[in-house]
Design an enzyme around this catalytic site. Structure first.
Site, PDB file in Angstrom:
ATOM      1  CG  ASP A 105      42.603  42.483   3.659  1.00 34.21           C
ATOM      2  OD1 ASP A 105      43.420  43.326   3.847  1.00 34.21           O
ATOM      3  OD2 ASP A 105      41.452  42.663   2.939  1.00 34.21           O
ATOM      4  CG  PHE A 157      43.694  41.395  -7.576  1.00 29.09           C
ATOM      5  CD1 PHE A 157      44.118  42.276  -6.786  1.00 29.09           C
ATOM      6  CD2 PHE A 157      42.521  40.693  -7.285  1.00 29.09           C
ATOM      7  CE1 PHE A 157      43.263  43.194  -6.164  1.00 29.09           C
ATOM      8  CE2 PHE A 157      41.565  41.393  -6.849  1.00 29.09           C
ATOM      9  CZ  PHE A 157      41.971  42.365  -6.061  1.00 29.09           C
TER      10      PHE A 157
HETATM   11  P1  5GP Z   1      48.350  48.652   0.676  1.00 28.79           P
HETATM   12  O1  5GP Z   1      47.943  49.816   1.091  1.00 28.79           O
HETATM   13  O2  5GP Z   1      49.164  47.787   1.413  1.00 28.79           O
HETATM   14  O3  5GP Z   1      48.814  48.753  -0.805  1.00 28.79           O
HETATM   15  O4  5GP Z   1      47.045  47.691   0.416  1.00 28.79           O
HETATM   16  C1  5GP Z   1      46.275  47.190   1.181  1.00 28.79           C
HETATM   17  C2  5GP Z   1      44.958  47.016   0.771  1.00 28.79           C
HETATM   18  O5  5GP Z   1      44.914  46.840  -0.471  1.00 28.79           O
HETATM   19  C3  5GP Z   1      44.156  45.747   1.440  1.00 28.79           C
HETATM   20  O6  5GP Z   1      43.793  45.967   2.518  1.00 28.79           O
HETATM   21  C4  5GP Z   1      43.485  45.208   0.104  1.00 28.79           C
HETATM   22  O7  5GP Z   1      42.143  45.715   0.500  1.00 28.79           O
HETATM   23  C5  5GP Z   1      43.926  45.665  -0.940  1.00 28.79           C
HETATM   24  N1  5GP Z   1      44.659  44.708  -1.735  1.00 28.79           N
HETATM   25  C6  5GP Z   1      46.150  44.652  -1.751  1.00 28.79           C
HETATM   26  N2  5GP Z   1      46.217  43.470  -2.723  1.00 28.79           N
HETATM   27  C7  5GP Z   1      45.185  42.855  -2.799  1.00 28.79           C
HETATM   28  C8  5GP Z   1      44.929  41.702  -3.510  1.00 28.79           C
HETATM   29  O8  5GP Z   1      45.686  40.978  -4.186  1.00 28.79           O
HETATM   30  N3  5GP Z   1      43.702  40.964  -3.668  1.00 28.79           N
HETATM   31  C9  5GP Z   1      42.610  42.060  -2.954  1.00 28.79           C
HETATM   32  N4  5GP Z   1      41.351  41.402  -2.881  1.00 28.79           N
HETATM   33  N5  5GP Z   1      43.012  43.156  -2.229  1.00 28.79           N
HETATM   34  C10 5GP Z   1      43.906  43.521  -2.118  1.00 28.79           C
END
Ligand code: 5GP
Length: 183
Positions: A105, A157
């Site tokens: 996502d 977010f």
């Molecule tokens: P990363 O490991 O790249 O930091 O984060 C990936 C995961 O963090 C995504 O699959 C998601 O579940 C969550 N995430 C990161 N930013 C957002 C955001 O703005 N909104 C939501 N709902 N989830 C986020």
């Protein structure tokens, strides 16, 4: 829900997914492709994407969770991930010698994708690519990029179109911003 500002409309999402699907169709012309969606957030994106791809395609899901990162507006001190990612559901079949597109996502710090990339590459796929609906490059901690990116967004977010806040908002047809968060 209506107090949540729309960042990307359902029409914009649909148009961009059609473009991504066209690109993937071109890049994998005549080949079989296995799409692997990351639960739960990527489920909506994956199901829309694969229905537009004109390939011999199949799909599977993989599940992960991040310790210490309950995901929420970053004014909460718990916003940042501790960097520990754990597998909660593995893929059901070997990816060996397959063309694999990992579907996520959102790419944020890069911790989740780095973990998953390492894991899936150990299956020795023939070709491995990453497709993300959203990319937040400003928060990257690890040097990782996606091959297919729907939209590059600012440090906010977001929820909707599969993305949640405490399991809410996943069914919104557009991407909205949780307010009160400075970029
Ligand atoms: P990363 O490991 O790249 O930091 O984060 C990936 C995961 O963090 C995504 O699959 C998601 O579940 C969550 N995430 C990161 N930013 C957002 C955001 O703005 N909104 C939501 N709902 N989830 C986020």
């Amino acid at each position: 829900m209506n107090d949540l500002r729309i960042l990307i409309s359902r029409e914009q999402i649909a148009a961009r997914i059609a473009e991504l699907a066209q690109q993937i169709t071109k890049d994998f012309h005549g080949e079989q492709v296995l799409f692997v969606g990351v639960l739960k957030g990527a489920a909506v994106f994956l199901t829309d994407l694969i229905r537009q791809v004109q390939l011999d395609a199949s799909y599977d899901f993989i599940g992960v969770s991040s310790y210490g990162n309950p995901r929420g507006p970053k004014q909460e001190s718990i916003w940042d991930s501790t960097g520990e990612v754990r597998l909660t559901k593995d893929v059901e079949h070997s990816l060996r010698d397959k063309n694999v597109v990992l579907v996520e996502d959102i790419l944020d710090t890069g911790l989740t994708l780095s973990f998953l990339k390492r894991l899936l590459l150990s299956h020795q796929p023939r070709r491995f690519c990453v497709a993300v609906l959203l990319d937040k490059p400003s928060r990257r901690k690890l040097a990782i990029n996606a091959d297919y990116v729907g939209f590059t967004i600012p440090d906010e977010f977001v929820v909707g179109y599969g993305l949640d806040y405490a399991e809410k908002y996943r069914n919104l047809p557009e991407i909205r911003v949780i307010p009160g968060v400075a970029p």
